[in-house]
Motif scaffolding. Structure first.
Motif, PDB file in Angstrom:
ATOM      1  N   GLY A  81      -5.297  -7.356  10.809  1.00 18.46           N
ATOM      2  CA  GLY A  81      -4.111  -6.749  10.200  1.00 18.46           C
ATOM      3  C   GLY A  81      -3.158  -7.767   9.631  1.00 18.46           C
ATOM      4  O   GLY A  81      -2.073  -7.417   9.164  1.00 18.46           O
ATOM      5  N   ARG A 134     -12.487   2.310  -0.556  1.00 17.88           N
ATOM      6  CA  ARG A 134     -11.883   2.637   0.734  1.00 17.88           C
ATOM      7  C   ARG A 134     -11.991   4.117   1.038  1.00 17.88           C
ATOM      8  O   ARG A 134     -12.240   4.518   2.154  1.00 17.88           O
ATOM      9  CB  ARG A 134     -10.407   2.237   0.725  1.00 17.88           C
ATOM     10  N   GLY A 167      -3.544  -9.482   6.929  1.00 16.73           N
ATOM     11  CA  GLY A 167      -3.528  -9.474   5.464  1.00 16.73           C
ATOM     12  C   GLY A 167      -4.623 -10.295   4.821  1.00 16.73           C
ATOM     13  O   GLY A 167      -4.607 -10.501   3.601  1.00 16.73           O
ATOM     14  N   LYS A 168      -5.612 -10.714   5.594  1.00 15.19           N
ATOM     15  CA  LYS A 168      -6.674 -11.576   5.047  1.00 15.19           C
ATOM     16  C   LYS A 168      -7.492 -10.848   3.983  1.00 15.19           C
ATOM     17  O   LYS A 168      -7.699 -11.345   2.880  1.00 15.19           O
ATOM     18  CB  LYS A 168      -7.615 -12.045   6.181  1.00 15.19           C
ATOM     19  N   SER A 169      -7.959  -9.634   4.337  1.00 13.63           N
ATOM     20  CA  SER A 169      -8.793  -8.885   3.386  1.00 13.63           C
ATOM     21  C   SER A 169      -8.007  -8.573   2.125  1.00 13.63           C
ATOM     22  O   SER A 169      -8.529  -8.663   1.004  1.00 13.63           O
ATOM     23  CB  SER A 169      -9.282  -7.587   4.007  1.00 13.63           C
ATOM     24  N   THR A 170      -6.763  -8.190   2.339  1.00 10.85           N
ATOM     25  CA  THR A 170      -5.927  -7.860   1.197  1.00 10.85           C
ATOM     26  C   THR A 170      -5.832  -9.052   0.247  1.00 10.85           C
ATOM     27  O   THR A 170      -5.976  -8.898  -0.978  1.00 10.85           O
ATOM     28  CB  THR A 170      -4.527  -7.438   1.675  1.00 10.85           C
ATOM     29  N   TYR A 216       0.864  -1.197   0.000  1.00  9.28           N
ATOM     30  CA  TYR A 216       0.000   0.000   0.000  1.00  9.28           C
ATOM     31  C   TYR A 216       0.881   1.220   0.000  1.00  9.28           C
ATOM     32  O   TYR A 216       1.759   1.363   0.834  1.00  9.28           O
ATOM     33  CB  TYR A 216      -0.896   0.028   1.235  1.00  9.28           C
TER      34      TYR A 216
END
Ligand code: ADP
Ligand code: MG
Length: 739
Positions: free
Chosen positions: A43, A736, A45-48, A13
């Protein structure tokens, strides 16, 4: 071959100053038929990871393969296609269109993927039944509970029927009971699909999971197959684009769907419409004002409303002519023999001198001092009250008193007397007065003017004296005492007659002017001298008359009072002068628009003003554009979610843009129609807004069309600019920004 394969993929990011990583060097493969559960602390990194594999976000390093195909070269359009063919997303916060009903939310995804509105009704109802929301099918999404909302989201994914379903903490904001039933539902619909679910709460899905992946700090720390699955073949969705009719219908729905948004946009657009119109008219106005500046030495009445009319063949006007012209649209009234409009007269005695133009008493309704004339030879004078120069200190000094009337060409009988009986104040008359007189006085003036505008050639004893350049100076005047066919001549004429006496000689008067030629042969009955002057002519003082041939009033009228050769038409509305002039020309009259004859001392200057004003118009329009853009941007902010959502659901950039265009065009059209209604209401006096009525008086139909197009173009530019912003980034980034 795995349907999705990541090899050494990293996602970073980039923020203003810092770079942070979403995940690093991930190697993982997913197969059809799996039910994958990803866990890990917040935090990690799952969503990413989910966003990358569902093509909502880009990655920076490594390679992701879809069906064995490399994706590092993928464009936004490629990702769009991929998402449409393969991915159904379910989010923690549902991403429903809150202003749509359950039914409409599901319908939306099908429409966007090319299904026809009519064909999908049963399919939608079936799906609603599957997720157990039949009771709520017409309830707005905003009114549903969290669990119900997630059911709608699942129904939506189900409707799209993609081979892969990606769910990011779908039960994150649900209570335990709803969460369980959602997970079960997901499991039920996921036969033969690949499901990837992120959750905090592994126990909730334990019974369905075929594989468990744990993440920590951007890395996969555990990847465990729980149940062995048989790979199945992926069936990508065969999608089409939404048809035009449904685009328009959807645009309409969106325009009116959210009432506050609609009203706010309408207000902005109505303001914009009024401001553009008002800017536009100020441009028209300057043209108009520009034209009405100036002066002219010849015409006393240089009113914008005045058009001088002649017949093309220079013949005199018939009664029919005059009646027909009077009946034309936009013709207020007309003045026959309008020459009087342009002459100057003086009203004077030994102490006072008032000069000015003349006008018919018919144009005067009342007086401020004294009374309206009731007898012959009575007049009213009009001037500004502030002009002590024109109207004297003591009004009583002039009311009721007799004055001499003299015209500027000087041909008027020197002792023509009139009585001032009234005064009318008129602030526009600062430097010159106006004399209102009855028809008899005006006729007398007219005859003199005809004489003045004509040349009279004199033939005596076979010699011809040209009226305009002869060395012999003579005037022709009417006298009551001279018999018709006779003339009483001045003494010097004798020089040109046989035996130096003209008595008994025939003389011929030949009258010429731009309109006609007329002649009379008269017998000189007497030569006047100072002794018999009064007796022969009826005038008092021989010294006032130099070389005059007196003829009978009848002959004089025949020579000098011909019909009406010229009239002045007064318009109701000078702004439409061109239309009326064109009509007159079509009726084969010659016209002369007095305003066009004005010498304009500041015309160059006005050209510059006009140029500046045009520049101001353009700049003002651009500023208006940006102001409206920013206001609309704020109003549309809430719409970002909508557009990101439809993007996620399969709307391409082009289609999203078109939908926005349609939505905003509808708003501005409604605003425009509202404006027209306002104009109409003002025009037929239902409401009274001076600002609008003044503005409207400058507008022609073509102006409404021009401004309409300016507004439509502005609206399109606004929506293009906005959608540019909406699409400049990946879906997730745009999304976002707003959530
Ligand atoms: P999870 O879904 O597991 O809670 P995320 O995928 O949201 O984790 O985040 C992974 C990492 O990426 C975190 O360190 C987070 O701070 C960072 N991250 C996520 N989104 C952004 C973003 N938009 N900008 C910067 N960093 C982000
Ligand atoms: Mg997350």
């Amino acid at each position: 071959m795995s349907i999705i394969k990541l090899s050494n993929v990293s996602k970073f990011y980039y923020n203003k100053k810092t770079i942070s990583s979403g995940f690093t060097k991930i190697n993982v493969e997913f197969d059809m038929g799996e039910f994958v559960v990803i866990t890990g602390e917040s935090g990690s990194g799952k969503s990413t990871l989910l966003n990358v594999i569902s093509g909502l976000d880009s990655y920076e390093e490594g390679e992701m393969y879809i069906n064995g195909e490399e994706t590092s070269h993928y464009t936004e359009v490629d990702y769009e296609n991929y998402r449409r063919k393969y991915i159904g997303n379910i989010f923690q916060n549902f991403n429903l269109v809150n202003s749509y009903t359950v039914y409409e939310n599901i319908e939306l995804v099908l429409l966007l993927n090319g299904y026809k509105r009519r064909e999908i009704k049963n399919k939608i109802l079936d799906i609603i039944k599957t997720v157990g929301l039949t009771k709520y099918k017409n309830t707005k999404a905003s009114k549903l509970s969290g669990g119900q909302k997630q059911r709608v989201a699942i129904a939506r994914a189900l409707a799209k029927d993609t081979p892969i379903i990606v769910a990011d903490e779908p039960t994150g904001s649900l209570d335990v009971k709803s969460a369980r039933s959602i997970m079960k539902l997901l499991h039920d619909i996921s036969k033969e699909k690949l499901v990837v679910i992120v959750t905090h709460n592994y126990e909730q899905v334990e019974e369905y999971a075929t594989r468990k992946i744990s993440m920590h700090d951007g890395k996969i720390i555990e990847d465990k197959k729980i149940v062995k699955t048989e790979p199945v073949k992926a069936n990508p969705v065969q999608y089409k684009n939404i048809c035009n009719k449904d685009k328009v219908l959807l645009g309409f729905k969106n325009a009116f769907n959210i009432k506050t948004k609609f009203l706010l946009l309408l207000m902005v657009y109505l303001f914009l419409t009024i401001l553009v119109f008002s800017e536009y008219t100020s441009l028209q106005k300057i043209d108009y004002d520009n034209d009405s500046n100036g002066y002219n030495y010849y015409f006393q009445d240089v009113s914008n409303n005045r058009v001088i009319v002649n017949k093309k063949d220079r013949s005199s006007f018939t009664r029919d002519d005059i009646d027909n012209i009077g009946k034309l649209e936009n013709v207020d009234y007309l003045v026959e023999n309008d020459i009087l409009l342009d002459i100057q007269v003086a009203v004077y005695d030994n102490e006072n001198y008032i000069h000015g133009s003349v006008s018919s008493l018919n144009n005067l309704k009342n007086v401020d001092v004294g009374s309206m004339p009731s007898n012959e030879h009575e007049i009213v004078i009009s001037a500004s009250q502030n002009s002590s120069y024109l109207i004297f200190s003591d009004k009583d000094d002039i009311i009721g008193k007799e004055f001499y009337l003299q015209n500027d060409s000087g041909g008027f009988p020197i002792d023509y007397k009139v009585k001032i009986v009234g005064i009318k104040y008129d602030d526009s008359l600062l430097y010159s007065a106006k004399i209102y007189a009855n028809d008899a006085i005006l006729n007398d003036l007219m005859k003199i003017e005809n004489l003045f505008y004509s040349t009279t050639d004199l033939k005596v004893n076979n010699q011809i004296f040209k009226g305009d350049k002869s060395r012999l100076y003579y005037d022709i005047m009417p006298s009551e005492r001279v018999a018709s066919g006779k003339a009483v001549a001045f003494q010097d004429l004798n020089l040109y007659c046989k035996d130096y006496t003209c008595t008994g000689t025939d003389i011929t008067l030949n009258v010429n002017n731009i309109y006609y030629e007329e002649s009379a042969t008269l017998k000189v009955s007497k030569i006047y001298n100072k002794d018999n002057f009064k007796e022969l002519t009826g005038y008092d003082d021989i010294n006032d008359f130099y070389n005059v041939i007196f003829i009978s009033t009848k002959d004089y009228d025949r020579l000098y009072s011909k019909g009406t050769y010229q009239i002045s038409v007064y318009l109701e509305d000078a702004k439409n002068a061109n239309t009326t002039i064109k009509k007159l020309n079509d009726l084969s009259y010659e016209t002369f628009y007095v305003k066009d004859a004005l010498a304009d001392p500041i015309s160059n200057f006005m050209d510059i003003i006009r140029l500046l004003r045009s520049i101001v118009f353009v700049i003002a329009t651009i500023i208006l554009f940006f102001i409206s853009y920013f206001v609309i941007k704020i109003i549309l902010k809430s719409r970002n979610i909508y557009f990101s959502t439809i993007r996620i659901l399969g709307a391409t950039k082009k289609i999203s843009k078109q939908l926005l265009n349609i939505e905003l065009l509808i708003d501005i059209n409604v605003a425009y129609v509202l404006f027209l209604l306002l104009v109409l209401a003002v025009k037929i006096n239902i409401i009274n807004i001076a600002y609008i009525s003044d503005m409207v008086s400058f507008l022609k139909i073509s102006d409404y069309v021009i401004v309409y197009f300016i507004l439509m173009i502005m609206s399109l530019l606004i929506s293009n600019r906005y959608s540019h912003k909406l699409f400049k980034d990946s879906v997730m980034n745009t999304f976002r920004e707003d959530v």
